[in-house]
Enzyme design. Sequence first.
Site, PDB file in Angstrom:
ATOM      1  N   ARG A 116       0.855  -1.189   0.000  1.00  0.00           N
ATOM      2  CA  ARG A 116       0.000   0.000   0.000  1.00  0.00           C
ATOM      3  C   ARG A 116       0.889   1.237   0.000  1.00  0.00           C
ATOM      4  O   ARG A 116       1.661   1.446   0.942  1.00  0.00           O
ATOM      5  CB  ARG A 116      -0.922  -0.005   1.223  1.00  0.00           C
ATOM      6  CG  ARG A 116      -1.783   1.240   1.322  1.00  0.00           C
ATOM      7  CD  ARG A 116      -2.638   1.257   2.589  1.00  0.00           C
ATOM      8  NE  ARG A 116      -3.205   2.596   2.721  1.00  0.00           N
ATOM      9  CZ  ARG A 116      -3.190   3.327   3.824  1.00  0.00           C
ATOM     10  NH1 ARG A 116      -2.643   2.852   4.937  1.00  0.00           N
ATOM     11  NH2 ARG A 116      -3.712   4.529   3.833  1.00  0.00           N
ATOM     12  N   HIS A 160      -2.663  11.028   1.415  1.00  0.00           N
ATOM     13  CA  HIS A 160      -2.108  10.760   2.731  1.00  0.00           C
ATOM     14  C   HIS A 160      -1.481  12.046   3.250  1.00  0.00           C
ATOM     15  O   HIS A 160      -0.282  12.104   3.524  1.00  0.00           O
ATOM     16  CB  HIS A 160      -1.100   9.613   2.676  1.00  0.00           C
ATOM     17  CG  HIS A 160      -0.876   8.941   3.993  1.00  0.00           C
ATOM     18  ND1 HIS A 160      -0.934   7.581   4.166  1.00  0.00           N
ATOM     19  CD2 HIS A 160      -0.608   9.452   5.220  1.00  0.00           C
ATOM     20  CE1 HIS A 160      -0.695   7.267   5.429  1.00  0.00           C
ATOM     21  NE2 HIS A 160      -0.490   8.398   6.092  1.00  0.00           N
ATOM     22  N   GLU A 205      -7.000   8.368   7.039  1.00  0.00           N
ATOM     23  CA  GLU A 205      -7.143   8.930   8.385  1.00  0.00           C
ATOM     24  C   GLU A 205      -7.655  10.365   8.377  1.00  0.00           C
ATOM     25  O   GLU A 205      -6.927  11.307   8.698  1.00  0.00           O
ATOM     26  CB  GLU A 205      -5.828   8.827   9.156  1.00  0.00           C
ATOM     27  CG  GLU A 205      -5.458   7.400   9.494  1.00  0.00           C
ATOM     28  CD  GLU A 205      -4.352   7.328  10.547  1.00  0.00           C
ATOM     29  OE1 GLU A 205      -3.955   8.372  11.091  1.00  0.00           O
ATOM     30  OE2 GLU A 205      -3.904   6.209  10.826  1.00  0.00           O
ATOM     31  N   ASN A 333      -7.422   1.447   9.893  1.00  0.00           N
ATOM     32  CA  ASN A 333      -6.120   1.610  10.531  1.00  0.00           C
ATOM     33  C   ASN A 333      -6.322   1.402  12.021  1.00  0.00           C
ATOM     34  O   ASN A 333      -7.057   2.182  12.649  1.00  0.00           O
ATOM     35  CB  ASN A 333      -5.551   2.998  10.269  1.00  0.00           C
ATOM     36  CG  ASN A 333      -5.236   3.238   8.796  1.00  0.00           C
ATOM     37  OD1 ASN A 333      -5.442   2.376   7.955  1.00  0.00           O
ATOM     38  ND2 ASN A 333      -4.741   4.419   8.491  1.00  0.00           N
ATOM     39  N   TYR A 335      -4.570   0.761  15.789  1.00  0.00           N
ATOM     40  CA  TYR A 335      -3.376   0.787  16.625  1.00  0.00           C
ATOM     41  C   TYR A 335      -3.686   0.548  18.096  1.00  0.00           C
ATOM     42  O   TYR A 335      -2.997  -0.191  18.773  1.00  0.00           O
ATOM     43  CB  TYR A 335      -2.653   2.139  16.482  1.00  0.00           C
ATOM     44  CG  TYR A 335      -1.973   2.346  15.161  1.00  0.00           C
ATOM     45  CD1 TYR A 335      -0.633   2.011  14.974  1.00  0.00           C
ATOM     46  CD2 TYR A 335      -2.664   2.879  14.076  1.00  0.00           C
ATOM     47  CE1 TYR A 335       0.004   2.211  13.757  1.00  0.00           C
ATOM     48  CE2 TYR A 335      -2.044   3.082  12.856  1.00  0.00           C
ATOM     49  CZ  TYR A 335      -0.711   2.737  12.701  1.00  0.00           C
ATOM     50  OH  TYR A 335      -0.098   2.936  11.490  1.00  0.00           O
ATOM     51  N   GLU A 393      -3.559  -0.316   8.193  1.00  0.00           N
ATOM     52  CA  GLU A 393      -2.373   0.002   9.001  1.00  0.00           C
ATOM     53  C   GLU A 393      -2.501  -0.674  10.355  1.00  0.00           C
ATOM     54  O   GLU A 393      -3.579  -0.709  10.939  1.00  0.00           O
ATOM     55  CB  GLU A 393      -2.207   1.515   9.241  1.00  0.00           C
ATOM     56  CG  GLU A 393      -1.742   2.322   8.059  1.00  0.00           C
ATOM     57  CD  GLU A 393      -1.513   3.790   8.423  1.00  0.00           C
ATOM     58  OE1 GLU A 393      -1.235   4.076   9.610  1.00  0.00           O
ATOM     59  OE2 GLU A 393      -1.617   4.628   7.522  1.00  0.00           O
TER      60      GLU A 393
END
Length: 487
Positions: A116, A160, A205, A333, A335, A393
Amino acid sequence: MLNRFSRRTFARLFGSAAIAPVMLPTLSAYAAADTHPITPAPHRFPQGFLWGSATASYQVEGAVNEDGRGASIWDTFSHTPGKIKNNDTGDVADDHYHRYKEDIQLMKALGLKTYRFSIAWPRVFPQGTGTPNPKGLDFYNRLVDELLANGIQPYGTLFHWDLPQTLEDKGGWQSRDTSEAFANYAGYVAEHLSDRVKHFMTLNEMSSFVDLGYGNGIHAPGLKLAPAGLNQVRHHAVLAHGLAVQAIRTHAKPGTKVGIADNANACVPVIETPEHIAAAAKAYRETNAGYLTPIMEGRYTDAYLAHHGAAAPKFTAAEMKAIGSPLDFVGLNVYTPLYIRADDSPAGFAAVPNPSSFPHMMSPWLFVGPEALYWSPKLASQLWNIKEIYITENGASSTDTMTPDGHVYDTDRVMYLRNYLTQLHRAVSEGVPVKGYFCWSLMDNYEWADGYANRFGLHYVDFATQKRTPKLSAHFYKEVIARNGLA
């Protein structure tokens, strides 16, 4: 409770012992073991599961003044003294623009099935609109061709965070015109790359580039807007996504799939009991009500609009229809978790702040909660009947110290990845439709406001020499890919 929690801002809202290298296996020993047969993994992922890695244009490419590239807001912001740790810039970054062939060999050595990357808007349209720059697009043609020549599927992200500076000078995401400009750019890129790139993500994001860039000023362009202005920027972001989906559908080759890469709040029930699970589902919808929820539903929730009152975004029915354009897949994404408990309030849920002792990685916002990688895709698929999800991500920052003999034993990152992937396997084994996983990141890079201080890569980068060195985590991930699962 209805305010947006960014993965980098949630934490703000609410002498080491040396290990002698001889005590651990060397990375060369792992390389030698690569020639041995792989033991089948008891925790196998489905056949055809896509293992990948990810990067972003400004974080890795460098070459900011080459081949007609225009300036981005991150060029301007990073060159403003005091905005970035150590006043670091992305002028060179990983020099990926010149070293992409070398970096693709790193991918091939890992066994990656997909990669990606993001396209830099100011490379393709230096002024944001108008006449495209052929040399800018040519770089991505070369990159895509090299990936395919090495058996790696390209997945493209169209934005991005590197907005052309000329558009910011005209209002940036405060202006609806930027949403239109993004759609035109997205359609152009899809038209020229979709003969080989079959998966496009519109924006990466949204909460990060909106809330951090226009809300608290930590990221480019460094503004601190009042609530009404910030909510309108949020609306222009989701509108840009929707208009871009329509433009890609119009201009891309048949068979092209369109999605998004969103860092939706990964709401996790504080205890897995029916009442807390139900609360987490409510929270997933409402804490993501500024971004992913309207994209999936084509409307803002009543609670979101009521919460913001006079500061709520202004919009039309046609805009909401565009925002809700059907997607082929959703990228998440993931985390860190947002723990949720059941509550007697009208919302029906409450966030549980992490105690000061809660474990985290080098980045203070990156709390370690592996179950986030189970609950985020599970709740998203249940709420919106999503049939194709990618973890676009997931990864961790570490101190990543090079040993005297030239190795990086990042056991903390290996711990993080092993535990998160175990929870992802739990989700997939229950039928959650996750089709692939992109580890962040292929290599250490420019980490936005943190400059080069925080390292997220599977490969260590000496930024003075640009030498890449696989870390222990790279060998761990290579083993996972070879097994298609966890030992």
